[in-house]
Design a protein around this motif. Structure first.
Motif, PDB file in Angstrom:
ATOM      1  N   PRO A  51      66.629 -37.805  -4.363  1.00  0.00           N
ATOM      2  CA  PRO A  51      67.179 -36.507  -3.956  1.00  0.00           C
ATOM      3  C   PRO A  51      68.354 -36.024  -4.808  1.00  0.00           C
ATOM      4  N   ALA A  55      67.649 -32.585  -6.622  1.00  0.00           N
ATOM      5  CA  ALA A  55      68.480 -31.447  -6.203  1.00  0.00           C
ATOM      6  C   ALA A  55      69.211 -30.878  -7.418  1.00  0.00           C
ATOM      7  N   GLU A  56      69.718 -31.771  -8.253  1.00  0.00           N
ATOM      8  CA  GLU A  56      70.449 -31.323  -9.442  1.00  0.00           C
ATOM      9  C   GLU A  56      69.538 -30.477 -10.353  1.00  0.00           C
ATOM     10  N   THR A  58      66.873 -28.861  -9.557  1.00  0.00           N
ATOM     11  CA  THR A  58      66.516 -27.609  -8.869  1.00  0.00           C
ATOM     12  C   THR A  58      67.594 -26.550  -9.128  1.00  0.00           C
ATOM     13  N   LEU A  72      62.024 -25.638  -5.391  1.00  0.00           N
ATOM     14  CA  LEU A  72      62.161 -27.073  -5.158  1.00  0.00           C
ATOM     15  C   LEU A  72      61.612 -27.844  -6.349  1.00  0.00           C
ATOM     16  N   THR A 123      66.022 -33.673  -0.471  1.00  0.00           N
ATOM     17  CA  THR A 123      66.361 -32.824  -1.627  1.00  0.00           C
ATOM     18  C   THR A 123      66.598 -31.392  -1.144  1.00  0.00           C
ATOM     19  N   ILE A 124      65.699 -30.899  -0.289  1.00  0.00           N
ATOM     20  CA  ILE A 124      65.830 -29.528   0.226  1.00  0.00           C
ATOM     21  C   ILE A 124      67.158 -29.368   0.958  1.00  0.00           C
ATOM     22  N   ARG A 126      69.907 -31.011   0.525  1.00  0.00           N
ATOM     23  CA  ARG A 126      71.029 -31.000  -0.420  1.00  0.00           C
ATOM     24  C   ARG A 126      71.141 -29.677  -1.155  1.00  0.00           C
ATOM     25  N   VAL A 127      69.988 -29.118  -1.550  1.00  0.00           N
ATOM     26  CA  VAL A 127      70.016 -27.888  -2.337  1.00  0.00           C
ATOM     27  C   VAL A 127      70.513 -26.719  -1.498  1.00  0.00           C
ATOM     28  N   LYS A 128      70.067 -26.642  -0.259  1.00  0.00           N
ATOM     29  CA  LYS A 128      70.314 -25.404   0.496  1.00  0.00           C
ATOM     30  C   LYS A 128      71.800 -25.121   0.690  1.00  0.00           C
TER      31      LYS A 128
END
Ligand SMILES: Cc1c2[nH]c(c1CCC(=O)O)Cc1[nH]c(c(CCC(=O)O)c1C)Cc1[nH]c(c(CCC(=O)O)c1C)Cc1[nH]c(c(C)c1CCC(=O)O)C2
Length: 346
Positions: A51, A55-56, A58, A72, A123-124, A126-128
């Protein structure tokens, strides 16, 4: 009330003065910061399932270009991986799977273990929390036909002949495989939405190799079923269908798939697509990735043609297929500046 993100508004059928912009495969090898991080992962699947790294990457294209959407970072082949099929990616050669050669091979597939994909949902998450407020978050999966074609052949092929042959020889087993993929993909997309994506895109990259009857059975019907099931479960989430090679079938698809957005591939004439589809349908595309690679006045001309063709329509500016790894960063910068000229959002 906060203002709706431009990409979501376009998908709701509202034409934007400046079309929202993102690029298929925008997180990838054309970015030096992607290549640098990629060397730290043991394998491509490890990269997708870590993740912090996923995430990075993304977020990398968002930081650089402030695109209107982040997609994603993952791959369509995590679904067969979560069904127990052996999946790997050979550098420079693309995906390798243990091919399914017989109906027994379909029967032997394991249940879809969505929990195996929990790193994707993390991952989602973390990104959001790190996305700028006007940037939409897109989740995705492959369409059943495209994913099945890799599961049968075990690799990419120019024409997906192994999967087409399998479908002729073992119609029932192939139908079972498609049905299982419909179910798994809906489950997977639902979990992505629950983790925080706001839009989902379904990639049917290999639809164009199928004659009309097969197109109906293996592309149109399964995608329509997926969209209907998703709408039942998560009605507020807009869907983009990218049926590459749909060609003359596109107008019919916009009437029956039930998606909000339709991705046009490079080959489609944008003006034709505009005239043959309802004015509330959001069309996405369709700059030739080779024009972006070429740059210069050819790129400028192609961008203008697209902006003119879709003017006044709900439109998402994108490529007609994924960005090529050799694409210079400056060409992407030029594209962003040109699409947004005078609107100060680059
Ligand atoms: C058919 C398909 C696949 N994967 C995908 C499709 C459908 C879209 C299309 O037609 O391009 C979709 C995909 N693959 C990837 C994303 C990530 C998000 C994005 O930036 O768009 C998405 C949306 C990452 C990736 N998926 C892959 C890479 C390159 C691998 C690497 O960095 O080592 C990336 C960034 C590998 C991959 N994955 C796949 C292939 C055929 C390959 C090899 C070809 C290639 O190398 O580009 C299967």
């Amino acid at each position: 009330m906060t203002e709706e993100k431009p990409l979501i508004a376009a998908l709701r059928g509202v034409a934007q003065e400046v079309p929202p912009l993102w690029l298929m495969r925008q997180a990838g090898r054309y970015l030096p910061e992607y290549r640098a991080l990629r060397t730290q992962a043991k394998s491509f699947l490890d990269f997708c399932y870590t993740p912090a790294m996923a995430a990075e990457v993304t977020l990398q294209p968002i930081r650089r270009f402030h695109f209107d959407a982040a997609i994603l970072f993952s791959d369509i082949l995590v679904v067969p991986d979560a069904m127990g099929q052996t999946v790997s990616f050979e550098t420079g050669e693309g995906p390798r799977l243990a091919p399914i050669e017989t109906p027994e091979g379909v029967a032997r597939l394991g249940a879809f273990e969505v929990e195996k994909l929990s790193p994707v949902f993390e991952t989602i998450d973390r990104v959001k929390s790190q996305l700028p407020g006007d940037v939409a978050f897109i989740g995705f999966c492959g369409a059943p036909w495209t994913v099945a074609s890799y599961m049968i052949a075990g690799k990419g092929t120019p024409d997906q002949a192994p999967a087409r042959l399998f479908a002729f020889r073992h119609h029932e087993a192939f139908q079972q495989l498609i049905d299982r993929l419909v179910e798994a993909s809906v489950d997977y997309l639902t979990r992505q939405v629950d983790a925080g994506v706001e839009v989902v895109q379904i990639f049917d990259s290999w639809a164009g190799v199928l004659p009309a009857n097969e197109f109906e059975a293996w592309c149109a019907r399964p995608i329509a079923r997926m969209v209907a099931a998703l709408k039942e479960k998560r009605p507020a989430t807009p869907v983009i269908a990218f049926v590459r090679g749909a060609d003359a079938q596109l107008p019919g698809l916009t009437r029956r798939l039930g998606a909000e957005g339709y991705g046009l591939d490079t080959a489609l004439d944008a003006s034709w697509a505009v005239s043959e589809t309802a004015s509330t349908v959001c069309l996405q595309g369709n700059l030739d990735p080779l024009a972006l690679l070429a740059g210069g006045s050819a790129l400028d001309r192609e961008i203008d043609t697209i902006l003119d063709a879709f003017h006044g329509r709900p439109h998402i500016f994108n490529l007609g297929h994924g960005i090529l790894p050799q694409t210079p960063i400056e060409h992407v910068e030029r594209l962003v500046a040109k699409v947004r000229r005078g609107f100060g959002r680059s």
